[in-house]
Design an enzyme around this catalytic site. Structure first.
Site, short mmCIF file in Angstrom:
data_model
loop_
_atom_site.label_atom_id
_atom_site.label_comp_id
_atom_site.label_asym_id
_atom_site.label_seq_id
_atom_site.Cartn_x
_atom_site.Cartn_y
_atom_site.Cartn_z
N ASP A 30 -23.60 -6.43 -93.24
CA ASP A 30 -23.86 -7.77 -92.70
C ASP A 30 -23.14 -8.75 -93.62
O ASP A 30 -22.62 -8.37 -94.67
CB ASP A 30 -25.38 -8.05 -92.68
CG ASP A 30 -25.71 -9.43 -92.15
OD1 ASP A 30 -25.13 -9.81 -91.11
OD2 ASP A 30 -26.52 -10.15 -92.77
N SER A 31 -23.19 -10.03 -93.23
CA SER A 31 -22.60 -11.05 -94.10
C SER A 31 -23.49 -11.32 -95.32
O SER A 31 -23.03 -11.90 -96.29
CB SER A 31 -22.43 -12.35 -93.31
OG SER A 31 -23.70 -12.80 -92.86
N CYS A 93 -25.28 -6.71 -87.94
CA CYS A 93 -24.79 -8.08 -87.84
C CYS A 93 -24.52 -8.36 -86.36
O CYS A 93 -23.70 -7.67 -85.74
CB CYS A 93 -23.51 -8.19 -88.66
SG CYS A 93 -22.59 -9.71 -88.40
N GLU A 172 -30.27 -17.72 -96.36
CA GLU A 172 -29.58 -17.25 -97.58
C GLU A 172 -30.03 -18.05 -98.81
O GLU A 172 -30.00 -17.56 -99.92
CB GLU A 172 -28.05 -17.35 -97.41
CG GLU A 172 -27.45 -16.35 -96.44
CD GLU A 172 -27.42 -14.91 -96.95
OE1 GLU A 172 -27.30 -14.71 -98.18
OE2 GLU A 172 -27.51 -13.98 -96.13
N CYS A 204 -29.30 -12.81 -84.09
CA CYS A 204 -28.64 -12.75 -85.41
C CYS A 204 -29.64 -12.04 -86.31
O CYS A 204 -30.84 -12.37 -86.28
CB CYS A 204 -28.36 -14.16 -85.91
SG CYS A 204 -27.95 -14.24 -87.67
N HIS A 206 -30.29 -12.24 -89.29
CA HIS A 206 -31.02 -13.09 -90.24
C HIS A 206 -32.34 -13.60 -89.65
O HIS A 206 -33.29 -13.86 -90.38
CB HIS A 206 -30.17 -14.31 -90.64
CG HIS A 206 -29.14 -14.03 -91.69
ND1 HIS A 206 -27.96 -13.39 -91.42
CD2 HIS A 206 -29.11 -14.35 -93.02
CE1 HIS A 206 -27.24 -13.32 -92.53
NE2 HIS A 206 -27.91 -13.89 -93.52
N1 DGL Z 1 -26.53 -11.81 -89.69
C1 DGL Z 1 -25.29 -11.93 -88.99
C2 DGL Z 1 -25.49 -11.94 -87.51
O1 DGL Z 1 -26.34 -11.19 -87.08
C3 DGL Z 1 -24.30 -12.91 -89.56
C4 DGL Z 1 -24.66 -14.35 -89.53
C5 DGL Z 1 -23.65 -15.22 -90.22
O2 DGL Z 1 -23.14 -14.83 -91.28
O3 DGL Z 1 -23.37 -16.30 -89.68
O4 DGL Z 1 -24.86 -12.60 -86.74
#
Ligand code: DGL
Length: 286
Positions: A30-31, A93, A172, A204, A206
């Site tokens: 993931d990011s 992600c 984050e 997402c 997150h």
């Molecule tokens: N957690 C990721 C997603 O599911 C990346 C979100 C991001 O870095 O903008 O899209």
């Protein structure tokens, strides 16, 4: 079978493991800390699997990037994980799943799990009114990946989508149940609640970190869908079929890699995962 695919395609451009075995790790990326919501599901459903978790924190957030950039980032991460000998990759992600997966799915000698199909399936099964809400990154919403998949599964369902660019920086930064986050979430959910959705896809990875706040704001009638649960179940089924599921009851090992600051990732990540994250190494992908 995964092992056959690995052997058959290992002469290709990406350096692939010689042979996938039940003891090979699973690659997850993931990011940032978003993929930890998928890892939490893996800890429940795949408790004996070793995991290599890569957080591309030097480039978080992905959500405002172009499709070309997102594909290119994935083309750096996937070969990196292959070099670690992974037997399966879970794109933890949503943005990569929506944009890079359709482009890259056949390019590597390894099976890859994305979140769009399982998330759409769960949402369609859960919705009684046929009015589904989607919150995700701007890139995911604009890709229409969820909207298309849901239409494929059930043509008469309405999908109302909202891009939520402020969520990833807030998460984050460790702003989870704060007033700021609550205010931002209320604004994002407003148009969806006006449409009387009964199901909300957390598109997402997150966002499940905000489940408590989102459920409070959406009310008890709205069912939150975290695609990770069904995606990890798919991963388990795939490993079982390939004969590479680790059935030996040994404790799993988790290795964490980041492209940015290990300390920041460990601090916030441990808090969000509810388990200590230690030994995180900083790496350069290319
Ligand atoms: N957690 C990721 C997603 O599911 C990346 C979100 C991001 O870095 O903008 O899209």
């Amino acid at each position: 079978m995964i092992s056959e695919r690995v052997v058959a395609k290992s002469a290709g451009s990406a350096s692939a493991p010689e042979k996938a075995t039940p003891a090979s790790p699973i690659g997850v990326f993931d990011s940032g800390v978003g993929g930890l919501t998928v890892l939490a599901q893996m800890m429940k459903q795949l408790p004996h699997e070793d995991v290599i978790y890569l957080a591309d924190t030097a480039r978080v957030p992905y959500g405002g990037r172009s499709a070309e950039e997102i594909v290119k980032i994935n083309q750096e991460i996937i070969p990196y994980l292959l070099k670690q000998g992974v037997k399966l990759i879970i794109m933890a992600c949503g943005t990569s799943s929506a944009i890079a997966y359709p482009v890259l799915k056949d390019d590597y000698p390894v099976h890859m799990i994305n979140l769009i199909e399982p998330g759409s399936r769960e949402a369609v099964a859960a919705s009684r009114s046929g009015r589904i809400g989607l919150i995700a990154t701007a890139a995911t919403v604009n890709s229409h990946a969820y909207q298309k998949k849901i239409k494929e599964l059930a043509g008469d369902i309405e999908v109302h989508a909202v891009g939520c660019p402020l969520f990833v920086p807030l998460i984050e930064g460790g702003f989870i149940e704060t007033e700021e986050t609550r205010r931002v979430a209320k604004d994002y959910l407003k148009p969806l609640l006006k449409e009387k959705i009964d199901t909300l896809i957390l598109g997402c990875t997150h966002y499940p970190h905000l489940s408590k706040v989102l459920q409070e704001l959406a009310g008890p009638e709205v069912r939150l869908i975290d695609p990770a649960e069904a995606a990890v179940a798919d991963a388990k089924a795939m490993l079982t079929k390939a004969g590479t599921l680790r059935t030996k009851a040994v404790p799993a090992k988790y290795k964490y890699f980041v492209t940015g600051s290990p300390i920041q990732f460990q601090d916030i990540g441990s808090r969000l995962l509810g388990k200590p994250i230690v030994g995180t190494k900083q790496v350069t992908l290319i």
